[in-house]
Design an enzyme around this catalytic site. Sequence first.
Site, short mmCIF file in Angstrom:
data_model
loop_
_atom_site.label_atom_id
_atom_site.label_comp_id
_atom_site.label_asym_id
_atom_site.label_seq_id
_atom_site.Cartn_x
_atom_site.Cartn_y
_atom_site.Cartn_z
CG HIS A 62 18.62 -35.70 10.81
ND1 HIS A 62 19.07 -36.97 10.56
CD2 HIS A 62 17.26 -35.80 10.87
CE1 HIS A 62 18.04 -37.80 10.46
NE2 HIS A 62 16.93 -37.11 10.65
CD GLN A 142 16.46 -41.53 6.03
OE1 GLN A 142 17.61 -41.86 5.78
NE2 GLN A 142 16.12 -40.97 7.19
CG HIS A 213 9.43 -39.23 11.73
ND1 HIS A 213 8.94 -40.27 10.96
CD2 HIS A 213 10.70 -38.99 11.28
CE1 HIS A 213 9.84 -40.64 10.09
NE2 HIS A 213 10.92 -39.89 10.26
CB ALA A 217 8.15 -41.71 6.83
CG ASP A 245 6.60 -28.82 11.89
OD1 ASP A 245 5.55 -29.51 11.81
OD2 ASP A 245 7.58 -29.00 11.15
CG ASP A 271 13.08 -35.46 11.60
OD1 ASP A 271 14.25 -35.88 11.52
OD2 ASP A 271 12.21 -35.73 10.75
CB ALA A 305 13.93 -32.81 3.46
#
Length: 380
Positions: A62, A142, A213, A217, A245, A271, A305
């Site tokens: 992003h 989102q 991902h 989600a 991560d 991401d 996020a």
Amino acid sequence: MKAIINGRIITASQVLENKVLVFDEQIGEIVAADAFKPGEDFEIIDAAGHYVSPGFIDIHIHGCGGYDTMDEDPTALGKIAALLPQVGVTSFLPTTMTMHLPRIQSALQRIRAAKKAKGNGAVILGAHLEGPYLSPQYKGAQDSAFIKTPDFFDIEDYLDVIRIVTLAPEGADKHDFIQRCRAAQITVSIGHSNANYEQALAAFAAGAEHVTHTFNAMPPLNHRQPGIIGAALDTPAVTCELIVDDVHVHPCLQRMLLKLKGPDHVILISDAMRACLLANGHYDLGGQDVIVSDGEARLASGVIAGSVTTLRSAARLLEKNTQLSLPELIRTVSLTPARRIGVAGSKGSLEIGKDADITIFSSDFTIQATFVAGKSVYRS
């Protein structure tokens, strides 16, 4: 012409010692060091024993350095592109967020313009449209106010820009939308979805071939309800994004996914959001406030996020967490994403005739130098 000497060259299958990589805008040849006879016009780059790999490709990012794909600032994408070579990235897909549709379309217009521009950093290969075709139950960070049913009319003016569309396939029949995307050479990815196993399999049968991902989600893998994860593991051709991560996905599941899918079907992504490469603090993502602390980015509600990781950091951590060989590991950030978005003919590996997108890094994955189309865009 340029030549990299004293490097350990990572190909798709092995690490080459005592070789010289010769390139201009494209890879010229890889020759034995004792047979290399440079002309007077050669620029010699001494890799000093470091690894020489294909440039990293981030298909889901992003932003970074205070900039975001959704920023209306027309210089934002160029600034992101200029920063990414310092973490080894030579090309990427700016990734949108679920916002008001005209705002998304405006972002796609900016991506189109930036894709055509000749910058001094990583190359923009197109867009990853993450939303607005998502599930409210698994919206993550989102904004649910702008989630909607897929409509090909929304995107048909941007088929030259969009490389990946993420959607939730459950609910109303999305198969016509999936098929039209595939006909336009757009990869359809399942993500931010509450789909069950059967719905995910049906979407894969209709033409979806990627998971956004993985593990995040979406419903967790359950022995009676395998869901999206089970369907992806059960469908060999499907590729799976993975955020490494150790916050988004436990190392055990990282290892399991790699064992079951292999490095040719797992793609490391960052991401990353705008706080990537910056300090802890308050930021925003898709119009929502984000708190970044100790390597984690979360909404005030605690929902993750995006991330503040990089492909360099993800690759270093994946090496620690798995038993992958270095060529296998590097494929997850180069050749596998290149194949997924249809650019493996020119990117993703150090092969003669391909673009000279090159990353030089040390054994701890510190980036030493980055080249895009043969041009030096970063030196440590």
